[in-house]
Motif scaffolding. Sequence first.
Motif, PDB file in Angstrom:
ATOM      1  N   ASN A   1     -47.801  21.658  29.009  1.00 28.53           N
ATOM      2  CA  ASN A   1     -47.797  20.440  28.207  1.00 28.53           C
ATOM      3  C   ASN A   1     -46.483  20.241  27.445  1.00 28.53           C
ATOM      4  O   ASN A   1     -46.389  19.391  26.583  1.00 28.53           O
ATOM      5  N   ARG A   2     -45.486  21.025  27.775  1.00 26.98           N
ATOM      6  CA  ARG A   2     -44.178  20.898  27.125  1.00 26.98           C
ATOM      7  C   ARG A   2     -43.167  20.371  28.129  1.00 26.98           C
ATOM      8  O   ARG A   2     -43.232  20.672  29.318  1.00 26.98           O
ATOM      9  N   ARG A   3     -42.208  19.625  27.608  1.00 24.84           N
ATOM     10  CA  ARG A   3     -41.175  19.028  28.461  1.00 24.84           C
ATOM     11  C   ARG A   3     -39.816  19.453  27.926  1.00 24.84           C
ATOM     12  O   ARG A   3     -39.600  19.508  26.725  1.00 24.84           O
ATOM     13  N   LEU A   4     -38.892  19.736  28.833  1.00 29.98           N
ATOM     14  CA  LEU A   4     -37.539  20.127  28.472  1.00 29.98           C
ATOM     15  C   LEU A   4     -36.576  19.201  29.181  1.00 29.98           C
ATOM     16  O   LEU A   4     -36.679  18.969  30.379  1.00 29.98           O
ATOM     17  N   GLU A   5     -35.616  18.689  28.432  1.00 32.26           N
ATOM     18  CA  GLU A   5     -34.626  17.794  29.023  1.00 32.26           C
ATOM     19  C   GLU A   5     -33.249  18.424  28.883  1.00 32.26           C
ATOM     20  O   GLU A   5     -32.911  18.941  27.824  1.00 32.26           O
ATOM     21  N   ILE A   6     -32.476  18.405  29.962  1.00 32.44           N
ATOM     22  CA  ILE A   6     -31.111  18.947  29.924  1.00 32.44           C
ATOM     23  C   ILE A   6     -30.155  17.925  30.516  1.00 32.44           C
ATOM     24  O   ILE A   6     -30.558  17.039  31.271  1.00 32.44           O
ATOM     25  N   ARG A   7     -28.887  18.082  30.176  1.00 32.77           N
ATOM     26  CA  ARG A   7     -27.853  17.231  30.749  1.00 32.77           C
ATOM     27  C   ARG A   7     -27.020  18.065  31.708  1.00 32.77           C
ATOM     28  O   ARG A   7     -26.708  19.214  31.418  1.00 32.77           O
TER      29      ARG A   7
END
Length: 109
Positions: free
Chosen positions: A3-9
């Motif tokens: 249920n967790r989201r991680l965003e990277i560039r």
Amino acid sequence: MKNRRLEIRLTEDELYEIDNRSKKLRMSRSKFLLQAALHQKIIVLDSTSIKQLTSELRKIGININQIAILCNMGKLECVHIEDTKSEITKVWEELNKLRKDVKKLNNEN
């Protein structure tokens, strides 16, 4: 349950490389990144040792430049660089040992 989201560039090239590697392993991008992040050994090098080696190399470089200047000025006819050679050898051995240690750690992964 996830249920967790991680965003990277990242760059297009980095994404392309990640996708290529994940496809070769027949994994989803998400699974590949999780495996890489959670199951990779991270190698931390002692920055003090690296700084010391860098400092020694800088000092040796300064000494060599001073010798070259004196030679170009005609103030030195015979240069004895055995001490410099010895120091360069010591630094080379330390760098070589560091390289082998890192290689060994990487092969353990």
